[in-house]
Scaffold this motif. Structure first.
Motif, PDB file in Angstrom:
ATOM      1  N   MET A 118       0.833  -1.191   0.000  1.00 22.17           N
ATOM      2  CA  MET A 118       0.000   0.000   0.000  1.00 22.17           C
ATOM      3  C   MET A 118       0.876   1.253   0.000  1.00 22.17           C
ATOM      4  O   MET A 118       0.585   2.233  -0.686  1.00 22.17           O
ATOM      5  N   VAL A 119       1.946   1.190   0.781  1.00 20.52           N
ATOM      6  CA  VAL A 119       2.940   2.253   0.778  1.00 20.52           C
ATOM      7  C   VAL A 119       4.155   1.718   0.039  1.00 20.52           C
ATOM      8  O   VAL A 119       4.855   0.843   0.545  1.00 20.52           O
ATOM      9  N   LEU A 120       4.385   2.202  -1.156  1.00 24.25           N
ATOM     10  CA  LEU A 120       5.425   1.655  -2.020  1.00 24.25           C
ATOM     11  C   LEU A 120       6.784   1.656  -1.327  1.00 24.25           C
ATOM     12  O   LEU A 120       7.241   2.680  -0.811  1.00 24.25           O
ATOM     13  N   GLY A 121       7.417   0.490  -1.299  1.00 21.52           N
ATOM     14  CA  GLY A 121       8.747   0.385  -0.743  1.00 21.52           C
ATOM     15  C   GLY A 121       8.819   0.233   0.750  1.00 21.52           C
ATOM     16  O   GLY A 121       9.908   0.215   1.329  1.00 21.52           O
ATOM     17  N   GLU A 122       7.666   0.115   1.444  1.00 23.29           N
ATOM     18  CA  GLU A 122       7.717   0.034   2.911  1.00 23.29           C
ATOM     19  C   GLU A 122       8.480  -1.229   3.323  1.00 23.29           C
ATOM     20  O   GLU A 122       8.341  -2.284   2.703  1.00 23.29           O
ATOM     21  N   PRO A 123       9.301  -1.119   4.364  1.00 23.26           N
ATOM     22  CA  PRO A 123      10.189  -2.225   4.721  1.00 23.26           C
ATOM     23  C   PRO A 123       9.563  -3.285   5.618  1.00 23.26           C
ATOM     24  O   PRO A 123      10.108  -4.379   5.733  1.00 23.26           O
ATOM     25  N   GLN A 124       8.427  -2.996   6.264  1.00 23.43           N
ATOM     26  CA  GLN A 124       7.887  -3.938   7.242  1.00 23.43           C
ATOM     27  C   GLN A 124       7.479  -5.272   6.621  1.00 23.43           C
ATOM     28  O   GLN A 124       7.561  -6.313   7.259  1.00 23.43           O
ATOM     29  N   ILE A 125       7.059  -5.249   5.351  1.00 21.71           N
ATOM     30  CA  ILE A 125       6.536  -6.466   4.740  1.00 21.71           C
ATOM     31  C   ILE A 125       7.581  -7.568   4.672  1.00 21.71           C
ATOM     32  O   ILE A 125       7.259  -8.754   4.799  1.00 21.71           O
ATOM     33  N   LEU A 126       8.849  -7.204   4.533  1.00 19.58           N
ATOM     34  CA  LEU A 126       9.893  -8.225   4.442  1.00 19.58           C
ATOM     35  C   LEU A 126       9.984  -9.004   5.751  1.00 19.58           C
ATOM     36  O   LEU A 126      10.083 -10.242   5.749  1.00 19.58           O
ATOM     37  N   GLY A 127       9.928  -8.308   6.873  1.00 23.85           N
ATOM     38  CA  GLY A 127       9.939  -8.987   8.165  1.00 23.85           C
ATOM     39  C   GLY A 127       8.706  -9.857   8.353  1.00 23.85           C
ATOM     40  O   GLY A 127       8.779 -10.951   8.929  1.00 23.85           O
ATOM     41  N   GLN A 128       7.557  -9.376   7.859  1.00 26.10           N
ATOM     42  CA  GLN A 128       6.331 -10.148   7.980  1.00 26.10           C
ATOM     43  C   GLN A 128       6.395 -11.427   7.141  1.00 26.10           C
ATOM     44  O   GLN A 128       5.907 -12.486   7.548  1.00 26.10           O
ATOM     45  N   MET A 129       7.028 -11.330   5.960  1.00 27.07           N
ATOM     46  CA  MET A 129       7.190 -12.528   5.127  1.00 27.07           C
ATOM     47  C   MET A 129       8.130 -13.527   5.794  1.00 27.07           C
ATOM     48  O   MET A 129       7.894 -14.743   5.763  1.00 27.07           O
ATOM     49  N   LYS A 130       9.194 -13.034   6.404  1.00 33.54           N
ATOM     50  CA  LYS A 130      10.117 -13.931   7.093  1.00 33.54           C
ATOM     51  C   LYS A 130       9.424 -14.629   8.259  1.00 33.54           C
ATOM     52  O   LYS A 130       9.671 -15.819   8.519  1.00 33.54           O
ATOM     53  N   THR A 131       8.541 -13.915   8.944  1.00 38.57           N
ATOM     54  CA  THR A 131       7.759 -14.540  10.015  1.00 38.57           C
ATOM     55  C   THR A 131       6.863 -15.629   9.457  1.00 38.57           C
ATOM     56  O   THR A 131       6.752 -16.727  10.039  1.00 38.57           O
ATOM     57  N   ALA A 132       6.217 -15.367   8.328  1.00 43.79           N
ATOM     58  CA  ALA A 132       5.349 -16.363   7.699  1.00 43.79           C
ATOM     59  C   ALA A 132       6.137 -17.620   7.327  1.00 43.79           C
ATOM     60  O   ALA A 132       5.653 -18.746   7.497  1.00 43.79           O
ATOM     61  N   VAL A 133       7.351 -17.421   6.831  1.00 46.77           N
ATOM     62  CA  VAL A 133       8.184 -18.561   6.443  1.00 46.77           C
ATOM     63  C   VAL A 133       8.610 -19.362   7.677  1.00 46.77           C
ATOM     64  O   VAL A 133       8.595 -20.597   7.675  1.00 46.77           O
ATOM     65  N   ARG A 134       8.982 -18.666   8.746  1.00 48.43           N
ATOM     66  CA  ARG A 134       9.361 -19.371   9.977  1.00 48.43           C
ATOM     67  C   ARG A 134       8.198 -20.184  10.527  1.00 48.43           C
ATOM     68  O   ARG A 134       8.375 -21.322  10.977  1.00 48.43           O
ATOM     69  N   GLU A 135       6.994 -19.619  10.490  1.00 45.32           N
ATOM     70  CA  GLU A 135       5.832 -20.333  10.987  1.00 45.32           C
ATOM     71  C   GLU A 135       5.540 -21.567  10.131  1.00 45.32           C
ATOM     72  O   GLU A 135       5.184 -22.630  10.653  1.00 45.32           O
ATOM     73  N   ALA A 136       5.675 -21.428   8.816  1.00 43.36           N
ATOM     74  CA  ALA A 136       5.459 -22.580   7.933  1.00 43.36           C
ATOM     75  C   ALA A 136       6.494 -23.660   8.190  1.00 43.36           C
ATOM     76  O   ALA A 136       6.189 -24.859   8.203  1.00 43.36           O
ATOM     77  N   ASP A 137       7.737 -23.236   8.406  1.00 42.10           N
ATOM     78  CA  ASP A 137       8.808 -24.191   8.688  1.00 42.10           C
ATOM     79  C   ASP A 137       8.552 -24.899  10.018  1.00 42.10           C
ATOM     80  O   ASP A 137       8.703 -26.127  10.122  1.00 42.10           O
ATOM     81  N   SER A 138       8.143 -24.154  11.041  1.00 44.03           N
ATOM     82  CA  SER A 138       7.861 -24.747  12.357  1.00 44.03           C
ATOM     83  C   SER A 138       6.699 -25.737  12.281  1.00 44.03           C
ATOM     84  O   SER A 138       6.666 -26.724  13.022  1.00 44.03           O
ATOM     85  N   ALA A 139       5.761 -25.470  11.374  1.00 40.86           N
ATOM     86  CA  ALA A 139       4.605 -26.358  11.210  1.00 40.86           C
ATOM     87  C   ALA A 139       4.930 -27.562  10.333  1.00 40.86           C
ATOM     88  O   ALA A 139       4.058 -28.414  10.102  1.00 40.86           O
ATOM     89  N   GLY A 140       6.164 -27.634   9.838  1.00 41.80           N
ATOM     90  CA  GLY A 140       6.556 -28.753   8.982  1.00 41.80           C
ATOM     91  C   GLY A 140       5.952 -28.694   7.602  1.00 41.80           C
ATOM     92  O   GLY A 140       5.829 -29.713   6.921  1.00 41.80           O
ATOM     93  N   ALA A 141       5.575 -27.490   7.159  1.00 41.37           N
ATOM     94  CA  ALA A 141       4.886 -27.352   5.872  1.00 41.37           C
ATOM     95  C   ALA A 141       5.744 -26.680   4.809  1.00 41.37           C
ATOM     96  O   ALA A 141       5.264 -26.416   3.710  1.00 41.37           O
ATOM     97  N   LEU A 142       7.008 -26.398   5.136  1.00 47.25           N
ATOM     98  CA  LEU A 142       7.859 -25.686   4.182  1.00 47.25           C
ATOM     99  C   LEU A 142       8.835 -26.671   3.556  1.00 47.25           C
ATOM    100  O   LEU A 142       9.798 -27.084   4.194  1.00 47.25           O
ATOM    101  N   GLY A 143       8.588 -27.029   2.307  1.00 48.60           N
ATOM    102  CA  GLY A 143       9.468 -27.958   1.597  1.00 48.60           C
ATOM    103  C   GLY A 143      10.464 -27.230   0.722  1.00 48.60           C
ATOM    104  O   GLY A 143      10.613 -26.007   0.781  1.00 48.60           O
TER     105      GLY A 143
END
Length: 428
Positions: A118-143
């Motif tokens: 929504m705000v072009l170039g905002e940096p927070q989304i990268l951290g949010q994506m990394k959190t999503a990946v960690r959660e998927a990995d912890s759930a055993g769903a990240l191949g």
């Protein structure tokens, strides 16, 4: 086409609809397991990204999977998302998007780089994506497939920020919130600010406000421990969340961003607060999805209510320079997508390579067995070696020669070209 992406964001769906699909970080693991159970037969790789601006589902399959099998997961994944949001599938489809293969990767890369924000170039989304990946990995769903795509998206985001001016021109929602407050109140050092919540967004906004040295800052949160930690860092006071309605009139600026599924501040509480304030204006910023403040509050005189969508419209600036940076960033994203697509293609060839290796090993063992028997019968070693090499050569060339002899027209030309590339160094 072993990667799928589907979901809704600020560009496809209104705020109140997005609010139905928001998933708190602590619930991501359960949601991932729920989605995988819904896709039980395939048991694909799964990751879920949920922020105030978007809720997206990413699905990955092994490279050996048939593209039709991957596409067959799109419908049940959409059904699960609709069920999670308590929304008819038809309504979700009108406000959602679907990407597959290279375009799914492009979407993920653009999100990570802040190009789809929504705000072009905002940096927070990268951290949010990394959190999503960690959660998927912890759930055993990240191949392997999704892991590779997300790691490449992070690398692309880093390159975009280091090689373009996207980051330098990004205006965060936090900075926009301060600017909005300064437009309404030209004396921020004399104003009292209430922050409701203690998560990442409130932390960021409160840090920006602290730099303006308001008269008083107060933090209210369901978890007193988190409220106390934030209040100490900002030299602010704290209060229980239950006291907000009663003390609302003490504050000129109210900023709320919690994970509550229902509004925390209603119309009646605001009207009572204004009566106490003798109609002195209030600025209320609701950065939560779903909303923390009832939207009807915005119709009350002397209250200036802004949602997260409203605030984003305040930051669309530096158009020309920003657009030049976007063009550079899109080129970086495209290069990343090409690289990932090549990796997917290489991965899809693995079963073929394994089958080829198995077949040639079988041929080799068969010819070796013949040779050993011949040697045991006392045949000449030179003759046995000649027979072994001739046998292997016939087996290696049999398929290609058969196709050359039996094919015609365009097929024959394609086979001839392949044979030249594979077996003839000179190519003629």
């Amino acid at each position: 086409m072993t990667v799928l992406a589907l979901g809704l964001n600020h560009g496809s769906a209104p705020l109140d609809l997005r609010g139905r699909f928001a998933i708190p970080t602590e619930a991501l693991g359960r949601s991932i397991q729920g989605l995988r159970d819904h896709l039980a037969q395939a048991r694909p790789e799964v990751a879920i990204l949920s922020t105030c601006n978007r809720t997206e589902v990413y699905v990955g399959l092994p490279a050996s999977a048939c593209p039709r099998h991957a596409l067959a997961l799109a419908e049940p994944a959409m059904e699960w998302l609709a069920g999670h949001g308590g929304t008819p599938s038809g309504e979700l489809r009108r406000h959602s998007y679907f990407r597959e293969g290279a375009e799914a990767a492009r979407h993920a890369f653009r999100v990570a780089a802040g190009l789809d924000s929504m705000v072009l170039g905002e940096p927070q989304i990268l951290g949010q994506m990394k959190t999503a990946v960690r959660e998927a990995d912890s759930a055993g769903a990240l191949g392997t497939t999704l892991h590779q795509m997300f790691q490449r998206s992070f690398a692309v985001a880093k390159e975009v920020r280091s090689r373009t001016e996207i980051g330098s021109h990004a205006v965060s929602l936090a900075a926009a919130a301060v600017r909005l407050a300064q437009q309404l109140f030209d004396d921020l050092p004399r104003r009292r600010v209430l922050f409701i919540g203690a998560g990442e967004m409130i932390d960021l906004v409160a840090t920006h406000f602290a730099a303006q040295k308001p008269l008083q800052m107060t933090v209210a949160n369901r978890s007193l421990e988190r409220a106390e930690a934030l209040a100490q860092r900002l030299h602010a006071t704290q209060m229980p969340l239950a006291d907000v309605a009663e003390r609302l009139g003490d504050f000129d600026i109210v900023i709320s961003c919690t994970a509550s599924s229902l509004p925390l501040i209603g119309l009646g509480a605001v009207e009572r607060a204004l009566k106490r304030r003798k109609r002195h204006p209030m600025l209320m910023l609701d950065l939560a999805v779903p909303r923390d403040i009832e939207p009807e509050v915005g119709r009350v005189d002397d209250v200036y209510l802004y949602s997260v969508d409203d605030l984003a419209h305040q930051v669309q600036v530096n158009g020309a320079r920003r657009q030049a940076a976007v063009s550079e960033a899109e080129a970086i994203v495209s290069a990343g997508v090409d690289s990932f697509s090549q990796w997917l293609q290489q991965r899809s060839a693995v079963p073929l390579i394994q089958a080829l290796q198995t077949q040639t090993e079988a041929w080799r063992q068969a010819e070796l067995q013949k040779a050993r028997k011949a040697l045991a019968r006392g045949q000449d070693v030179e003759a046995v070696m000649e027979a072994l090499s001739a046998g292997l050569t016939r087996k290696m060339l049999h398929g290609a020669l058969s196709e050359l002899h039996s094919s015609a027209g365009e097929a024959h030309q394609q086979w001839a070209s392949s044979v030249q590339r594979l077996f003839l160094r000179s190519g003629s």
